[in-house]
Design a protein around this motif. Structure first.
Motif, PDB file in Angstrom:
ATOM      1  N   GLU A  46       8.496  13.698  33.507  1.00 45.31           N
ATOM      2  CA  GLU A  46       9.856  14.285  34.362  1.00 45.31           C
ATOM      3  C   GLU A  46      10.724  13.061  33.868  1.00 45.31           C
ATOM      4  O   GLU A  46      10.710  11.757  33.885  1.00 45.31           O
ATOM      5  CB  GLU A  46       9.693  14.375  35.656  1.00 45.31           C
ATOM      6  N   ASN A  47      11.651  14.077  34.441  1.00 45.02           N
ATOM      7  CA  ASN A  47      13.200  13.213  34.301  1.00 45.02           C
ATOM      8  C   ASN A  47      13.863  14.217  35.318  1.00 45.02           C
ATOM      9  O   ASN A  47      13.657  14.292  36.397  1.00 45.02           O
ATOM     10  CB  ASN A  47      13.995  13.112  33.192  1.00 45.02           C
ATOM     11  N   LEU A  48      15.540  14.000  35.502  1.00 47.49           N
ATOM     12  CA  LEU A  48      16.266  14.277  36.148  1.00 47.49           C
ATOM     13  C   LEU A  48      15.646  15.246  36.465  1.00 47.49           C
ATOM     14  O   LEU A  48      16.459  17.029  37.417  1.00 47.49           O
ATOM     15  CB  LEU A  48      17.616  13.525  36.215  1.00 47.49           C
ATOM     16  N   GLU A  64      13.343  23.570  33.313  1.00 53.38           N
ATOM     17  CA  GLU A  64      13.931  22.896  34.180  1.00 53.38           C
ATOM     18  C   GLU A  64      13.577  23.439  35.944  1.00 53.38           C
ATOM     19  O   GLU A  64      13.205  24.288  35.697  1.00 53.38           O
ATOM     20  CB  GLU A  64      14.798  23.897  33.945  1.00 53.38           C
ATOM     21  N   PHE A  65      13.961  22.198  36.945  1.00 58.60           N
ATOM     22  CA  PHE A  65      14.375  22.259  38.046  1.00 58.60           C
ATOM     23  C   PHE A  65      15.035  24.217  38.384  1.00 58.60           C
ATOM     24  O   PHE A  65      15.903  23.965  38.531  1.00 58.60           O
ATOM     25  CB  PHE A  65      14.522  21.497  38.814  1.00 58.60           C
ATOM     26  N   PRO A  66      14.417  24.372  39.607  1.00 55.81           N
ATOM     27  CA  PRO A  66      15.384  25.336  39.058  1.00 55.81           C
ATOM     28  C   PRO A  66      15.764  25.923  40.386  1.00 55.81           C
ATOM     29  O   PRO A  66      16.685  26.410  40.522  1.00 55.81           O
ATOM     30  CB  PRO A  66      14.102  26.624  39.893  1.00 55.81           C
ATOM     31  N   LEU A  71      15.488  19.947  45.337  1.00 51.48           N
ATOM     32  CA  LEU A  71      15.177  18.176  45.053  1.00 51.48           C
ATOM     33  C   LEU A  71      15.110  17.366  45.951  1.00 51.48           C
ATOM     34  O   LEU A  71      15.952  17.710  46.807  1.00 51.48           O
ATOM     35  CB  LEU A  71      15.778  18.333  43.726  1.00 51.48           C
ATOM     36  N   ASN A  72      13.978  16.222  45.137  1.00 51.75           N
ATOM     37  CA  ASN A  72      13.862  15.030  46.447  1.00 51.75           C
ATOM     38  C   ASN A  72      15.770  14.078  46.583  1.00 51.75           C
ATOM     39  O   ASN A  72      16.581  14.817  45.652  1.00 51.75           O
ATOM     40  CB  ASN A  72      13.249  14.185  46.109  1.00 51.75           C
ATOM     41  N   GLY A  73      15.856  13.793  47.357  1.00 52.95           N
ATOM     42  CA  GLY A  73      16.872  13.110  47.721  1.00 52.95           C
ATOM     43  C   GLY A  73      17.487  12.333  46.397  1.00 52.95           C
ATOM     44  O   GLY A  73      19.066  11.767  46.037  1.00 52.95           O
ATOM     45  N   TYR A  74      16.208  11.466  46.711  1.00 49.44           N
ATOM     46  CA  TYR A  74      16.864  10.591  45.183  1.00 49.44           C
ATOM     47  C   TYR A  74      16.948  11.103  43.951  1.00 49.44           C
ATOM     48  O   TYR A  74      17.418  10.467  42.995  1.00 49.44           O
ATOM     49  CB  TYR A  74      15.914   9.396  45.317  1.00 49.44           C
ATOM     50  N   ILE A  75      16.798  12.557  43.173  1.00 48.88           N
ATOM     51  CA  ILE A  75      16.535  12.765  42.465  1.00 48.88           C
ATOM     52  C   ILE A  75      18.148  13.440  42.207  1.00 48.88           C
ATOM     53  O   ILE A  75      19.365  12.173  40.951  1.00 48.88           O
ATOM     54  CB  ILE A  75      16.258  13.586  41.956  1.00 48.88           C
ATOM     55  N   GLN A  76      18.570  13.847  43.294  1.00 50.54           N
ATOM     56  CA  GLN A  76      19.845  14.434  43.401  1.00 50.54           C
ATOM     57  C   GLN A  76      20.996  13.168  43.347  1.00 50.54           C
ATOM     58  O   GLN A  76      21.968  12.991  42.866  1.00 50.54           O
ATOM     59  CB  GLN A  76      20.354  15.391  44.906  1.00 50.54           C
ATOM     60  N   ALA A  77      20.709  12.756  43.790  1.00 51.55           N
ATOM     61  CA  ALA A  77      21.121  10.568  43.782  1.00 51.55           C
ATOM     62  C   ALA A  77      21.558  10.457  42.214  1.00 51.55           C
ATOM     63  O   ALA A  77      22.453   9.519  41.829  1.00 51.55           O
ATOM     64  CB  ALA A  77      20.466   9.653  44.905  1.00 51.55           C
TER      65      ALA A  77
END
Length: 222
Positions: A46-48, A64-66, A71-77
């Motif tokens: 996986e990636n971002l 792709e992430f739908p 998403l988790n907060g750390y991925i968005q950040a």
């Protein structure tokens, strides 16, 4: 400051900026291998932006992430920090190209050029360096936290090559930014003193020849 050091700092910042651009779309931010027989052995990574899987036959499937909000907060950040790093690294490169002494851009005002180069160095350190470092380190922390948690029910991943590229880019950007920041001293050090010339300055009209002759031989202390 030595122009060679400035050029080296610019090259380091540019390489770091390029590596951030390589790390952002890299698919291997975290990797997990599912062992089985020759047919069922697969690798999940996986990636971002997406989650992919490949089997031993070489077939790749990516999804792709739908939803961004799911998403988790750390991925968005991490997404926001990486994009910010690229944008502000671009401004840092432009400032560095203008601020280095061997560049003709910006004219011959070396005090101003030194301050611009110092600002570009701060952008490299605080934005391209630290933003990338925080993003990849935060992402790696969550990977290791889940991996060593014996009660984690999901798939356990390991650190992928995308994170190592991000760490290298952050180190290069910080090193280049530190070198460029030193050039901001030019704004305080390049203040040249007035030229001193021996001699006596006289003001007013020069005495006439008759006045000079009449005072010849008199005691100067009378």
């Amino acid at each position: 400051m030595d122009p060679i050091v400035e050029v080296v700092a610019l090259i380091l910042g540019f390489i770091g900026w390029i590596m951030v651009g390589v790390a952002l779309p890299n698919r291997y931010w975290k990797v997990s291998s599912v062992d089985g027989n020759v047919i069922t052995t697969s690798t999940i990574y996986e990636n971002l932006w997406m989650s992919c899987a490949t089997d031993s036959t070489g077939v790749h499937n990516c999804r792709e992430f739908p939803s961004l909000l799911a998403l988790n907060g750390y991925i968005q950040a991490s997404r926001a920090l990486m994009i910010t790093s690229i944008l502000l690294g671009t401004f840092g490169l432009v400032g560095a190209l203008i601020g280095i002494k061997c560049s003709k851009a910006g004219g011959e005002n070396y005090v101003l050029k030194g301050r611009i180069a110092g600002t570009a160095g701060v952008l490299f350190i605080l934005q391209e360096g630290l933003c990338t470092m925080i993003s990849v380190s935060w992402y790696a922390f969550n990977i290791t936290q889940d991996f060593f948690d014996p009660f984690f029910p999901g798939t356990k991943y390991e650190i992928g090559e995308g994170l190592y590229i991000g760490w290298c880019s952050a180190v290069l950007a910080i090193a280049g930014g530190v070198c460029l920041s030193c050039s901001c001293k030019a704004g305080t050090q390049e203040k040249y003193p007035l030229r001193y010339e021996r001699g006596t300055a006289y003001s007013g009209a020069a005495p006439s020849r008759s006045a000079a002759t009449s005072t010849y031989g008199r005691n100067a202390y009378v």
